[in-house]
Design an enzyme around this catalytic site. Structure first.
Site, PDB file in Angstrom:
ATOM      1  N   PRO A  12     -47.895  13.625 -32.652  1.00 27.23           N
ATOM      2  CA  PRO A  12     -48.176  13.420 -31.542  1.00 27.23           C
ATOM      3  C   PRO A  12     -49.006  13.851 -30.052  1.00 27.23           C
ATOM      4  O   PRO A  12     -48.310  14.999 -29.835  1.00 27.23           O
ATOM      5  CB  PRO A  12     -47.608  12.125 -31.121  1.00 27.23           C
ATOM      6  N   ASN A  13     -50.204  13.563 -29.286  1.00 30.17           N
ATOM      7  CA  ASN A  13     -50.349  13.849 -28.202  1.00 30.17           C
ATOM      8  C   ASN A  13     -51.441  14.865 -28.214  1.00 30.17           C
ATOM      9  O   ASN A  13     -51.487  15.570 -26.909  1.00 30.17           O
ATOM     10  CB  ASN A  13     -49.199  14.689 -27.201  1.00 30.17           C
ATOM     11  N   ARG A  20     -54.443  19.589 -20.313  1.00 26.83           N
ATOM     12  CA  ARG A  20     -53.000  20.388 -19.097  1.00 26.83           C
ATOM     13  C   ARG A  20     -52.313  21.304 -19.883  1.00 26.83           C
ATOM     14  O   ARG A  20     -52.023  21.297 -20.976  1.00 26.83           O
ATOM     15  CB  ARG A  20     -52.400  19.000 -19.069  1.00 26.83           C
ATOM     16  N   TYR A  25     -49.977  26.487 -23.973  1.00 24.30           N
ATOM     17  CA  TYR A  25     -51.054  25.359 -25.414  1.00 24.30           C
ATOM     18  C   TYR A  25     -52.166  26.090 -25.171  1.00 24.30           C
ATOM     19  O   TYR A  25     -52.861  25.488 -25.902  1.00 24.30           O
ATOM     20  CB  TYR A  25     -51.435  23.562 -25.695  1.00 24.30           C
ATOM     21  N   ASN A  76     -49.568  20.219 -38.117  1.00 22.95           N
ATOM     22  CA  ASN A  76     -48.490  20.596 -36.612  1.00 22.95           C
ATOM     23  C   ASN A  76     -47.633  19.114 -36.277  1.00 22.95           C
ATOM     24  O   ASN A  76     -48.658  18.481 -35.993  1.00 22.95           O
ATOM     25  CB  ASN A  76     -49.566  21.153 -35.353  1.00 22.95           C
ATOM     26  N   ALA A  79     -44.114  16.286 -31.912  1.00 25.69           N
ATOM     27  CA  ALA A  79     -42.514  15.978 -31.581  1.00 25.69           C
ATOM     28  C   ALA A  79     -42.263  15.503 -32.437  1.00 25.69           C
ATOM     29  O   ALA A  79     -41.225  15.869 -32.453  1.00 25.69           O
ATOM     30  CB  ALA A  79     -43.236  14.720 -30.281  1.00 25.69           C
ATOM     31  N   HIS A  82     -39.088  17.766 -34.281  1.00 25.92           N
ATOM     32  CA  HIS A  82     -37.809  17.536 -34.312  1.00 25.92           C
ATOM     33  C   HIS A  82     -37.286  16.556 -34.051  1.00 25.92           C
ATOM     34  O   HIS A  82     -36.066  16.443 -34.684  1.00 25.92           O
ATOM     35  CB  HIS A  82     -37.810  18.065 -32.817  1.00 25.92           C
ATOM     36  N   ASP A  89     -39.584  13.286 -45.478  1.00 25.71           N
ATOM     37  CA  ASP A  89     -39.354  12.862 -46.946  1.00 25.71           C
ATOM     38  C   ASP A  89     -40.415  12.695 -47.455  1.00 25.71           C
ATOM     39  O   ASP A  89     -41.109  12.789 -48.801  1.00 25.71           O
ATOM     40  CB  ASP A  89     -38.712  11.345 -46.782  1.00 25.71           C
ATOM     41  N   GLU A 100     -46.132  24.924 -41.627  1.00 27.95           N
ATOM     42  CA  GLU A 100     -46.075  24.452 -40.261  1.00 27.95           C
ATOM     43  C   GLU A 100     -46.894  25.025 -39.629  1.00 27.95           C
ATOM     44  O   GLU A 100     -46.418  26.438 -39.158  1.00 27.95           O
ATOM     45  CB  GLU A 100     -44.769  24.139 -40.196  1.00 27.95           C
ATOM     46  N   HIS A 102     -47.308  25.523 -35.052  1.00 26.66           N
ATOM     47  CA  HIS A 102     -47.004  25.555 -33.813  1.00 26.66           C
ATOM     48  C   HIS A 102     -47.502  26.253 -33.047  1.00 26.66           C
ATOM     49  O   HIS A 102     -47.566  27.632 -32.737  1.00 26.66           O
ATOM     50  CB  HIS A 102     -45.608  25.126 -33.465  1.00 26.66           C
ATOM     51  N   SER A 104     -47.575  26.896 -29.503  1.00 22.51           N
ATOM     52  CA  SER A 104     -46.316  27.327 -29.369  1.00 22.51           C
ATOM     53  C   SER A 104     -44.925  28.218 -29.730  1.00 22.51           C
ATOM     54  O   SER A 104     -44.681  28.164 -31.328  1.00 22.51           O
ATOM     55  CB  SER A 104     -45.628  26.975 -27.595  1.00 22.51           C
ATOM     56  N   ARG A 109     -38.256  28.378 -25.990  1.00 25.98           N
ATOM     57  CA  ARG A 109     -38.537  26.970 -24.859  1.00 25.98           C
ATOM     58  C   ARG A 109     -37.590  26.084 -25.187  1.00 25.98           C
ATOM     59  O   ARG A 109     -36.314  26.691 -25.088  1.00 25.98           O
ATOM     60  CB  ARG A 109     -39.733  26.194 -25.846  1.00 25.98           C
ATOM     61  N   ARG A 113     -36.672  22.138 -29.176  1.00 29.16           N
ATOM     62  CA  ARG A 113     -37.476  22.685 -30.162  1.00 29.16           C
ATOM     63  C   ARG A 113     -37.157  22.910 -31.176  1.00 29.16           C
ATOM     64  O   ARG A 113     -37.856  23.834 -31.859  1.00 29.16           O
ATOM     65  CB  ARG A 113     -38.731  23.027 -29.412  1.00 29.16           C
TER      66      ARG A 113
HETATM   67  O1  CA2 Z   1     -45.997  23.839 -29.838  1.00 30.50           O
HETATM   68  C1  CA2 Z   1     -46.450  23.234 -30.783  1.00 30.50           C
HETATM   69  O2  CA2 Z   1     -47.660  22.873 -31.305  1.00 30.50           O
HETATM   70  C2  CA2 Z   1     -46.079  22.025 -30.637  1.00 30.50           C
HETATM   71  O3  CA2 Z   1     -45.988  21.416 -31.642  1.00 30.50           O
HETATM   72  C3  CA2 Z   1     -46.534  20.989 -29.665  1.00 30.50           C
HETATM   73  C4  CA2 Z   1     -45.603  19.582 -29.168  1.00 30.50           C
HETATM   74  C5  CA2 Z   1     -44.281  19.366 -28.801  1.00 30.50           C
HETATM   75  O4  CA2 Z   1     -43.213  18.764 -29.032  1.00 30.50           O
HETATM   76  C6  CA2 Z   1     -43.184  20.969 -29.978  1.00 30.50           C
HETATM   77  O5  CA2 Z   1     -42.472  20.838 -29.363  1.00 30.50           O
HETATM   78  C7  CA2 Z   1     -44.328  22.321 -30.110  1.00 30.50           C
HETATM   79  C8  CA2 Z   1     -46.212  19.229 -28.329  1.00 30.50           C
HETATM   80  C9  CA2 Z   1     -47.770  18.705 -27.907  1.00 30.50           C
HETATM   81  C10 CA2 Z   1     -48.677  17.905 -26.837  1.00 30.50           C
HETATM   82  O6  CA2 Z   1     -49.815  18.212 -26.808  1.00 30.50           O
HETATM   83  C11 CA2 Z   1     -49.547  18.320 -25.846  1.00 30.50           C
HETATM   84  C12 CA2 Z   1     -50.985  19.111 -25.285  1.00 30.50           C
HETATM   85  C13 CA2 Z   1     -51.562  19.511 -24.792  1.00 30.50           C
HETATM   86  C14 CA2 Z   1     -50.664  19.420 -22.757  1.00 30.50           C
HETATM   87  C15 CA2 Z   1     -49.348  19.080 -23.532  1.00 30.50           C
HETATM   88  C16 CA2 Z   1     -49.013  18.895 -24.556  1.00 30.50           C
END
Ligand code: CA2
Length: 151
Positions: A12-13, A20, A25, A76, A79, A82, A89, A100, A102, A104, A109, A113
């Protein structure tokens, strides 16, 4: 002959990547990441199925499909890393070598996380290398799969 396929799955996201929080990121969009991953996989002799979803069930279904259609998974889970026992599963069911990723460094953080439901099922975990981590994951899988075939 069709080349073996690596599934590259994004949670997601991640569709908003590049719009942003560049300090965390980076500035690349997910389409930029896809193009780089495709080039790297192509050079190593693999095809890519690149997928992003904001829905847990869709990711679960893709992971299940990997059991049949993929030789490796780069994921990846964002969210869901976590929170998701369902993705944990599904990866157990897939029995497919998984890396896996990430973007960041999740360990530097917020404390929530630091825990991953995915890491116990992953052969390798890459965090904090930016979007280059996806390319490292492909490289690692290519090497791992080649070694498996020659063993
Ligand atoms: O660092 C990563 O790749 C994460 O998987 C990214 C997730 C975060 O919840 C994990 O803890 C670490 C967040 C992805 C959201 O992506 C965004 C993209 C642009 C701006 C803000 C968030």
């Amino acid at each position: 002959m069709q080349r073996p396929t690596i599934f590259v799955l994004n949670g997601p996201n991640l569709n908003t990547l590049g719009t942003r929080r560049p300090e965390i990121y980076g500035a690349e969009t997910l389409a930029d990441v896809e193009a780089r991953v495709r080039r790297r996989a192509d050079a190593a002799g693999f095809g890519i199925e690149f997928f992003q979803s904001n829905h847990e069930g869709e990711l679960v279904e893709k992971i299940q499909q990997a059991r049949r259609d993929a030789v490796g998974i780069v994921i990846n889970p964002a969210a869901y890393t976590h929170t998701s026992v369902a993705i944990h599963d599904a990866l157990e069911y897939a029995e497919t070598p998984t890396v896996e990723v990430h973007i960041s460094n999740v360990h530097a953080r917020e404390p929530f996380r630091r825990h991953s439901y995915v890491s116990p099922l992953a052969k390798a975990v890459i965090a904090g290398a930016g979007t280059l981590g996806y390319e490292f994951a492909i490289e690692w899988l290519a090497d791992h799969l080649r070694l498996q075939h020659t063993a």
